[in-house]
Each structure stands twice: as structure tokens, then as C-alpha cells.
Design an enzyme around this catalytic site. Structure first.
Site, mmCIF file in Angstrom:
data_model
loop_
_atom_site.group_PDB
_atom_site.id
_atom_site.type_symbol
_atom_site.label_atom_id
_atom_site.label_comp_id
_atom_site.label_asym_id
_atom_site.label_seq_id
_atom_site.Cartn_x
_atom_site.Cartn_y
_atom_site.Cartn_z
ATOM 1 N N LYS A 104 25.444 -23.321 32.291
ATOM 2 C CA LYS A 104 25.161 -23.750 30.899
ATOM 3 C C LYS A 104 25.686 -25.115 30.916
ATOM 4 O O LYS A 104 25.187 -26.072 30.240
ATOM 5 C CB LYS A 104 26.203 -22.779 29.924
ATOM 6 C CG LYS A 104 25.388 -21.710 29.582
ATOM 7 C CD LYS A 104 26.350 -20.472 28.659
ATOM 8 C CE LYS A 104 25.735 -19.338 28.655
ATOM 9 N NZ LYS A 104 26.449 -18.392 28.273
ATOM 10 N N GLN B 91 32.168 -16.833 25.986
ATOM 11 C CA GLN B 91 31.314 -16.250 27.269
ATOM 12 C C GLN B 91 31.835 -14.756 27.271
ATOM 13 O O GLN B 91 33.054 -14.496 27.381
ATOM 14 C CB GLN B 91 31.514 -16.991 28.390
ATOM 15 C CG GLN B 91 30.923 -16.407 29.636
ATOM 16 C CD GLN B 91 29.350 -16.647 29.607
ATOM 17 O OE1 GLN B 91 29.074 -17.636 29.190
ATOM 18 N NE2 GLN B 91 28.648 -15.651 29.802
ATOM 19 N N ASP C 244 25.349 -18.992 19.602
ATOM 20 C CA ASP C 244 24.945 -17.541 20.230
ATOM 21 C C ASP C 244 24.195 -16.934 19.386
ATOM 22 O O ASP C 244 23.570 -15.890 19.648
ATOM 23 C CB ASP C 244 26.074 -16.967 20.934
ATOM 24 C CG ASP C 244 26.241 -16.947 22.344
ATOM 25 O OD1 ASP C 244 25.019 -17.316 22.768
ATOM 26 O OD2 ASP C 244 27.279 -16.809 22.960
#
Ligand code: NDP
Length: 282
Positions: A54, A98, A121
Site C-alpha cells: 500500500k 490494517q 476502506d
């Protein structure tokens, strides 16, 4: 007839290049480059790889990486305080935690603490609710990336029978909502579903995100169906395989995603797309 390959790697690259162009033009107009904060707690090796990928994608596209790697001993309160700080910073446009997090951490509370406008997200109940009420703002990355891939087939989804196998909050449920919003007729399957093979065999589109290697057998696939495999499983011999029996399924499908190189790259590209949207309210 062998299926055409939905090349996620190529589609993601195209998307990332267009994002990089947009950032250049925004910066040229005097706007700030978008800042993305990935919060990693602990040392889960798979998560470390995802976060590294990422960060690379983020920097290549011209984003400012404000990620933080915190020890596994970090407390819930410390994490909530970090999120509050990031929420308040005007150089941070996207925040993600995460997953998975260590066992003593409640991920739901962290996600709910993120400002929904920075929830790139798309997991915050606000953003899930927007998707469920057909007014999406920041949609979960993996299913939204799948929709970008499906658009590349040029096949209208309206009226097609879609079967989603897996009903998690990050894959199956938002995938169902995305397909429903395009007026596909959607069946959602999960661990209690009876006669999965029959359900899959009736689908014009099958999206599988379960986490069991090659669980969906190739001969379940209807001739000409579109097959999207979200699963990523590492076998003991080191090979990566999806949740669909690819070699057999590709002889029946019209389009299919490979693993690796299918949905995976689209998830990261869509995260960047969401961050761009959060930064410039596009
Ligand atoms: P979860 O474990 O959270 O969810 C799995 C889902 O599969 C659940 O809804 C579960 O049902 C369902 N399921 C389990 N067994 C069966 C079965 N025998 N038949 C039908 N359904 C079943 O996993 P995730 O959604 O997080 O991930 C799924 C897969 O996708 C994994 O391989 C993961 O690595 C991959 N993934 C890939 C991404 C990418 O970018 N390509 C991103 C995210 C995930 P129930 O709800 O009843 O428990």
C-alpha cells in the site's frame, strides 16, 4: 470455450496512472497532495506485506504516506487517541486500520472512531449505510474494485443472476449491495447455505470470497458465466490459489479473474481512488 481473463493487474495500473495524473493536476492548482495513514498494529507478516504494498502504491501515485507501525502491546485507548489525532489533521485525508488487529483490540470501535469522511476502506457503518441506501460515498475497496473490473467486460449487469459466495462485512455483504445497486438479482451464500453447487450453477456472475482453496468447483460454473475470485490462499507448497478451481472454471466461464493478478491489485488501486475522492471531494 476458454474464458477471457479479467486482468486486474493491468486495470489497476491504468487506474493508478489516472489517479497520479489527477494528483499532479490538483497539486499544480495549488491543492495539497492527499495524505493516507495506514495504522498497522503488531507484526503479522501478511499484514506487513499488505502495508508495504500500500505504501509503495501510495508514494508512486504522489500521495503523502503518513502510516504508523505500532507495537502489538498498543492499547485500545492509545489507538483511539491516534485516530483522534489523524481525524483532526488537515494533511490526512484517508485513515485505515490494517486488519486483523491483535486479540486485545476491538476493531469495530476503531473503525467507528474514524471520521467517515476519512474512512477510505469504506468499513464505517455510515459508509456501509450509504451503500445500502443507494447513496454510496466511500465504498469498501475490494467489492468496488470488482465493480470496476466488471465494467471492463462491457456486459450490462442489470437483470443478471449474481451469486455471491461469502457474506463478510468487507467482501460479501458490500459486494451484494454493489451488485444490487446495478440491478442484478443477487443471491448471497454463506456457511449455512444448502446446496451451494446448485446455486452457483444458476449464476450469470459468481463472486467468491470465502478463504477456502478451490472450494467452488469448476464444473459448478454455468457456461458463459463471469467468475470473480476474491480468495487468496497460500498452499503448503507455496502456491497462491483462489477460492475457485481455476483450471476447470476457465473452460466454462466467459470471463474469469486469475489469482494472483486479479482482484488483489484492484483493492489497492481502489483504496487510492477512495483517498483521492476523500481529499478533493470528487
Ligand atoms: P471471512 O472469513 O471474514 O468470511 C468468509 C465468508 O465465507 C463468511 O461469510 C462465511 O460464512 C463464508 N463461508 C465459510 N465457509 C463457507 C462455505 N463452506 N460455504 C459458503 N460460504 C462459506 O473472510 P473475508 O471475507 O475476509 O475473506 C474471504 C477471502 O477473500 C479470503 O481468502 C481473503 O484472503 C480474501 N480477500 C481478498 C482480498 C483481495 O483484495 N483480493 C481482500 C479481502 C479478502 P458465515 O458468514 O456464515 O461465517
Amino acid at each position: 470455450m476458454a474464458a477471457k481473463i479479467l486482468d486486474g493487474k493491468a486495470i489497476a495500473l491504468e487506474l493508478r496512472e489516472s489517479i497520479a495524473e489527477e494528483i499532479k493536476s490538483q497539486v499544480a492548482k495549488g491543492n495539497k497532495a492527499p495524505g493516507l495513514a495506514v495504522i498497522l498494529v503488531g507484526e503479522d507478516p501478511a499484514s506487513q506485506v499488505y502495508v508495504r504494498n500500500k505504501k509503495i502504491a501510495c508514494e508512486k501515485a504522489g500521495f503523502v504516506d503518513v502510516s504508523m507501525e505500532l507495537p502489538a502491546s498498543t492499547t485500545q485507548e492509545e489507538l483511539l487517541a491516534r485516530i483522534d489525532e489523524l481525524n483532526a489533521r488537515d494533511d490526512v485525508h484517508g485513515i485505515i486500520v490494517q486488519l486483523p488487529v491483535p486479540k486485545h483490540i476491538d476493531p469495530e470501535e476503531l473503525i467507528e472512531r474514524i471520521d467517515p469522511k476519512k474512512d477510505v476502506d469504506g468499513f464505517h457503518p455510515y459508509n456501509m449505510g450509504r451503500l445500502a441506501t443507494r447513496m454510496p460515498v466511500l465504498a469498501p475497496c475490494t467489492p468496488h474494485g470488482v465493480m470496476t473490473m466488471l465494467a471492463k467486460t462491457g456486459i450490462p449487469l442489470r437483470g443478471l443472476n449474481a451469486v455471491v459466495v461469502g457474506a463478510s462485512n468487507i467482501v460479501g455483504v458490500p459486494m451484494t449491495l454493489e451488485l444490487l445497486n446495478e440491478r442484478a438479482t443477487v443471491t448471497v451464500c454463506h456457511s449455512a447455505t444448502k446446496d451451494l453447487a446448485k446455486k452457483v450453477s444458476e449464476a450469470d456472475i459468481v463472486v467468491v470470497g470465502v478463504g477456502i482453496p478451490e472450494m467452488v468447483k469448476g464444473d459448478w460454473i454455468k457456461d458463459g458465466a463471469i467468475v470473480i475470485d476474491v480468495g487468496i490462499n497460500r498452499l503448503e507448497d507455496g502456491r497462491l490459489v483462489g477460492d475457485v478451481e481455476y483450471e476447470v472454471a476457465k473452460e466454462k466461464a466467459s470471463w474469469i479473474t486469475p489469482v494472483p493478478g486479479g482482484v488483489g491489485p484492484m483493492t489497492i488501486a481502489t483504496l487510492l481512488q477512495n483517498t483521492l475522492q476523500a481529499a478533493y471531494e470528487l
